[in-house]
Structure formats: C-alpha cells, structure tokens
Design a protein around this motif. Structure first.
Motif, PDB file in Angstrom:
ATOM      1  N   PRO A 189       5.358   8.731   1.689  1.00  0.00           N
ATOM      2  CA  PRO A 189       4.222   8.409   2.603  1.00  0.00           C
ATOM      3  C   PRO A 189       4.859   7.261   3.358  1.00  0.00           C
ATOM      4  O   PRO A 189       5.547   6.442   3.281  1.00  0.00           O
ATOM      5  CB  PRO A 189       3.274   7.845   1.462  1.00  0.00           C
ATOM      6  CG  PRO A 189       4.090   7.490   0.357  1.00  0.00           C
ATOM      7  CD  PRO A 189       5.258   8.471   0.100  1.00  0.00           C
ATOM      8  N   GLY A 190       3.756   6.864   4.378  1.00  0.00           N
ATOM      9  CA  GLY A 190       4.328   5.915   5.361  1.00  0.00           C
ATOM     10  C   GLY A 190       2.980   5.357   6.189  1.00  0.00           C
ATOM     11  O   GLY A 190       1.965   6.456   5.984  1.00  0.00           O
ATOM     12  N   ILE A 191       3.205   4.353   6.755  1.00  0.00           N
ATOM     13  CA  ILE A 191       1.882   3.592   7.601  1.00  0.00           C
ATOM     14  C   ILE A 191       2.772   3.333   9.002  1.00  0.00           C
ATOM     15  O   ILE A 191       3.605   2.662   8.830  1.00  0.00           O
ATOM     16  CB  ILE A 191       1.081   2.587   6.798  1.00  0.00           C
ATOM     17  CG1 ILE A 191       0.395   3.091   5.723  1.00  0.00           C
ATOM     18  CG2 ILE A 191       0.307   1.820   7.864  1.00  0.00           C
ATOM     19  CD1 ILE A 191      -0.182   2.049   4.798  1.00  0.00           C
ATOM     20  N   ALA A 229       2.038   6.667  -6.730  1.00  0.00           N
ATOM     21  CA  ALA A 229       0.963   7.494  -7.333  1.00  0.00           C
ATOM     22  C   ALA A 229       1.626   8.837  -7.191  1.00  0.00           C
ATOM     23  O   ALA A 229       0.952   9.606  -7.889  1.00  0.00           O
ATOM     24  CB  ALA A 229      -0.443   7.057  -6.574  1.00  0.00           C
ATOM     25  N   ALA A 230       1.957   9.219  -5.589  1.00  0.00           N
ATOM     26  CA  ALA A 230       2.447  10.645  -5.597  1.00  0.00           C
ATOM     27  C   ALA A 230       3.418  11.306  -6.615  1.00  0.00           C
ATOM     28  O   ALA A 230       3.334  12.261  -7.026  1.00  0.00           O
ATOM     29  CB  ALA A 230       2.699  10.808  -4.229  1.00  0.00           C
ATOM     30  N   VAL A 262       0.938  -1.146   0.186  1.00  0.00           N
ATOM     31  CA  VAL A 262       0.023  -0.082  -0.188  1.00  0.00           C
ATOM     32  C   VAL A 262       0.802   1.265  -0.003  1.00  0.00           C
ATOM     33  O   VAL A 262       0.701   2.210  -0.653  1.00  0.00           O
ATOM     34  CB  VAL A 262      -1.153  -0.049   1.312  1.00  0.00           C
ATOM     35  CG1 VAL A 262      -1.746   1.287   1.442  1.00  0.00           C
ATOM     36  CG2 VAL A 262      -2.050  -1.192   1.101  1.00  0.00           C
ATOM     37  N   VAL A 263       1.711   1.189   0.954  1.00  0.00           N
ATOM     38  CA  VAL A 263       2.840   2.382   0.826  1.00  0.00           C
ATOM     39  C   VAL A 263       3.454   2.671  -0.275  1.00  0.00           C
ATOM     40  O   VAL A 263       3.683   3.817  -1.024  1.00  0.00           O
ATOM     41  CB  VAL A 263       3.899   2.216   1.934  1.00  0.00           C
ATOM     42  CG1 VAL A 263       5.096   3.221   1.904  1.00  0.00           C
ATOM     43  CG2 VAL A 263       3.087   2.216   3.371  1.00  0.00           C
ATOM     44  N   ARG A 264       4.041   1.524  -0.974  1.00  0.00           N
ATOM     45  CA  ARG A 264       4.639   1.860  -2.242  1.00  0.00           C
ATOM     46  C   ARG A 264       3.885   2.255  -3.469  1.00  0.00           C
ATOM     47  O   ARG A 264       4.238   3.038  -4.273  1.00  0.00           O
ATOM     48  CB  ARG A 264       5.268   0.298  -2.396  1.00  0.00           C
ATOM     49  CG  ARG A 264       6.126  -0.051  -4.075  1.00  0.00           C
ATOM     50  CD  ARG A 264       6.655  -1.034  -4.278  1.00  0.00           C
ATOM     51  NE  ARG A 264       6.046  -2.322  -4.070  1.00  0.00           N
ATOM     52  CZ  ARG A 264       5.278  -2.695  -4.955  1.00  0.00           C
ATOM     53  NH1 ARG A 264       5.326  -2.379  -6.192  1.00  0.00           N
ATOM     54  NH2 ARG A 264       4.515  -3.994  -4.798  1.00  0.00           N
ATOM     55  N   ARG A 288       7.845   2.978   5.648  1.00  0.00           N
ATOM     56  CA  ARG A 288       7.922   4.338   5.171  1.00  0.00           C
ATOM     57  C   ARG A 288       8.871   4.164   3.622  1.00  0.00           C
ATOM     58  O   ARG A 288       9.864   3.178   3.688  1.00  0.00           O
ATOM     59  CB  ARG A 288       8.681   5.436   5.934  1.00  0.00           C
ATOM     60  CG  ARG A 288       8.654   6.733   5.205  1.00  0.00           C
ATOM     61  CD  ARG A 288       8.929   7.983   6.215  1.00  0.00           C
ATOM     62  NE  ARG A 288      10.212   7.959   7.051  1.00  0.00           N
ATOM     63  CZ  ARG A 288      10.257   7.277   8.293  1.00  0.00           C
ATOM     64  NH1 ARG A 288       9.158   7.012   8.959  1.00  0.00           N
ATOM     65  NH2 ARG A 288      11.277   7.269   8.883  1.00  0.00           N
ATOM     66  N   ILE A 289       8.535   4.741   2.589  1.00  0.00           N
ATOM     67  CA  ILE A 289       9.207   4.656   1.300  1.00  0.00           C
ATOM     68  C   ILE A 289       9.400   6.161   0.985  1.00  0.00           C
ATOM     69  O   ILE A 289       8.557   6.985   0.702  1.00  0.00           O
ATOM     70  CB  ILE A 289       8.663   3.829   0.221  1.00  0.00           C
ATOM     71  CG1 ILE A 289       8.381   2.465   0.572  1.00  0.00           C
ATOM     72  CG2 ILE A 289       9.538   3.756  -0.939  1.00  0.00           C
ATOM     73  CD1 ILE A 289       7.485   1.460  -0.149  1.00  0.00           C
TER      74      ILE A 289
END
Length: 390
Positions: free
Chosen positions: A353-355, A286-287, A279-281, A364-365
């Motif tokens: 982004p991160g979770i 997308a960003a 999901v983070v990737r 985080r990536i």
C-alpha cells in the motif's frame, strides 16, 4: 552503526549471495508442461501455445538469446506430447535447454512457411490459450493457416498457471527477498543529502548485483515531490535535507524475482510525514495479517484500503495493493478489487500500500508474501519503521 551490526549485515549479504539452488530438471519441466496441458483441457481448451517470454522459460527452461521475428512456439495438448517449433538456426540453443529432453523439437528453415510447420500439431478446429507475449503477426499467421481455430489469452484463461510455486521455487523467491533485504541494509548507510537520485539508484543496482542478482529490473528513488509518483524513474533531482525518499527496487536472482519498497527520510521527519508513514505501515501490516488460504485476492486490497481510507487518505492510494511474482517481477495474481481468485498455499505476491501527496511526498512499504497453510509468510524482513538517513 556498531561493528556487530555491520558484521551481521555483511553476513546477511554473504548468505543471500551464497545461496545456490539445485537446477530444475527435465522432469520438473515435464511436470509443468503436463500440468498446463491438463489445466487447458479442464478449462475446455484444446491446448496451450507459448511464444518466447516468461511462460516459455517457466515451462521449458528455454530463453531464446534475442528477440526474433522467426516463429518459436511451444504446443501443449493433453492429446499429444509437447512440441517446440523452433527456427533451425536456433535449434542448438533450444536443445541445450534444461527442459528439452521433455519435449520434441520440430525445426524449420528460412524459406519455409513456419505456420504450415506448426499446423499439424494443432487441432484445425480447436480453441487455444495463447501466451500474452505472442507477437500479433504470429497469431495472425496461425489464423490464416488454420482458419477454424480460435484463441484466448493465456492469463485470462489460465491465471493460475504460474501462480502457485513449488518448494524449489519458494526457496528461490525467499533467497531473492533476502538478497534485496541485504541491499536495503547497505543503502541506508550511505549519504543521501546532496546526491542526485540517479547516484543512489546506481548504488542500489550495484548492491543488488553484489547480493547475487543476475538482473536488476528497477531502482526507483523518488525524493521529495517525486515520491508522489509511484513509478518515478530516478532523475537528476538533488536529494535535500527534509526529503522523504521512496525506494522501490528488485530484479532476478537465480531466475526468480525480488521486489521491495521502503520509505526513508533525510533527517528528522515532520509530524505529518511520520503520521502518513505510520498509516501506510499499519495498512501494510493489516493486509499481511489478512493473508490466508481461501480468501479472495480482493480482500487483501480491501483491508489495506480500509485503513488508509479511515485515516482520510483514501483518494491518495492510487494503485493496487499487490501483484504476483515469480520468473517475472509482475505476474498474476493481483491484489485488487474485482479479483475473486481465492488465495492458495504457494501463491507469492507483493503487499505494498501507499499514500501519494502530489507536489509534496509519497510513502510506500512493500514486502513479498507467500501463502502458507494457515496464513502468510514474508520474504522481506527488514524494518518497516521509517529509517532516518543522512
């Protein structure tokens, strides 16, 4: 790892550390100071006042050797040539700065009132943008000497002052990103299991230095539940089999910043851990794909946040999507809701982004991205898929 892959990694590290940029010249600094003075005038201000800190380095190339209570102040105005007010005992260092030839030095000796020395270069009734690193006692001293003056934050008044990089700055940032990538390619080869976070962090710092960084700013190693704290400082926790580990590291190379994050796993991840990482990737990708000239900074944040919220983790994305980078690792612009500044070619910022699941793990990536004429370009190119480490 195959010998060919190992050779490629060594070659990448050598290439990153071998980059030697041409130094900035007095003309480069003269142009920056003139641009700052024009920007202040366009904003209805009477000038810019810059104390020691990143703005002074960017505008003049001068970095005082140590923090001091003595006033050092760059005065920029469209009405006069640049002036640097500096203590006499520090004047020789200021004279050696690359941008010194583009300004006038005005020194003052102990026992004199430094604010009275600076006063003739300021409009007694003017409004000035003041660098955020200015000490309160100096601002109060100027106000007492020139009670008709007023002051605003430089970042608030001129947020674009350092935001758009020229070709030489972009080359430095790209090289810094490549150097950080070289460090990551090496750190994933080491053993994580059974070692303290501090040991891995020290190894990351060493690798950054070997790749050409003259300054290491941070080496976050957040293992297991510590990964749920985005700015966790590496501690004595022993990394275990089954841990997710957030790696976030960077510093300065040739005066410009690197900052990248990858999340690795010690041994095979669980299905849930893999899903969260995916999901983070996807949010990070997308960003990045949303980056293009003309869109507001907040749109980059919105795109990343929509992916994470759609997957059910919206409340666990607890920080902005990105920050600018240049002569410091954190500076404007910021990718966050409410920031309506449009993206401009030459802007450079993180997309990260991160979770974070408290008590369990975090992901985080992060890549540094620059805005191009038709989209965006990454300065970090290491794999964003989750690496499995020993």
């Amino acid at each position: 790892m195959s010998s060919a892959a190992s050779s490629a990694s060594v070659s990448a590290a050598s290439s990153a550390s071998a980059f030697v940029p041409a130094p900035f010249t007095a003309d480069d600094y003269r142009a920056r100071m003139a641009r700052a003075a024009r920007s202040a005038a366009d904003a209805g201000l009477d000038g810019v006042l810059v104390a020691p800190g990143p703005d002074l380095v960017h505008l003049t190339g001068y970095r005082p050797t140590a923090a001091t209570e003595r006033l050092t102040l760059l005065v920029l105005s469209a009405e006069q040539d640049p002036v640097l007010v500096v203590p006499t005992l520090e004047a020789p260092d200021a004279e050696r700065a690359a941008g010194a030839a583009a300004l006038t030095l005005c020194d003052w000796t102990d026992g004199k009132d430094p604010y009275a020395v600076a006063a003739p270069f300021l409009d007694a009734g003017g409004c000035f943008a003041v660098s955020d690193s200015t000490w309160a006692m100096h601002l109060l001293g100027l106000q007492q000497t020139l009670p008709g003056t007023s002051y605003v934050s430089l970042t608030a008044a001129l947020p674009m002052l350092r935001a758009v990089k020229d070709a030489a700055e972009l080359a430095r940032l790209e090289a810094a990103g490549a150097a950080a990538d070289a460090a990551y390619e090496e750190i994933v080869k080491v053993r994580f299991s059974g070692r303290r976070e501090t040991e891995v962090a020290a190894e990351l710092a060493r690798l950054l230095t070997e790749s050409g960084h003259e300054q290491v700013d941070f080496t976050v190693v957040g293992s297991g539940p510590n990964g749920a704290s985005p700015h966790h400082e590496a501690g004595e926790r022993v990394i275990e089999q089954g841990d997710m580990v957030v790696l976030d590291f960077g510093g300065l190379k040739d005066g410009y910043g690197s900052d990248t994050s990858r999340t690795v796993h010690v041994g095979a991840p669980s299905a849930e851990e893999q899903r969260v990482h995916d999901v983070v990737r996807q949010a990070q990708q997308a960003a990045f794909e949303a980056v293009r000239p003309g869109i507001a900074c907040q749109e980059v944040d919105r795109v990343a946040r929509a992916v994470i919220t759609g997957a059910g983790y919206g409340e666990r994305f607890i920080h902005r999507t990105g920050h600018g980078i240049g002569v410091t690792t954190h500076e404007p612009p910021y990718m966050i809701e409410g920031e309506r500044q449009p993206l401009v070619p030459g802007m450079c910022f993180s997309v990260e982004p991160g979770i974070y699941l408290p008590g369990r793990f975090g992901v985080r990536i992060e890549d540094i991205v620059t805005v191009t004429e038709d989209g965006g370009r990454r300065f970090n190119t290491t794999a964003r898929e989750m690496a499995v480490v020993d």
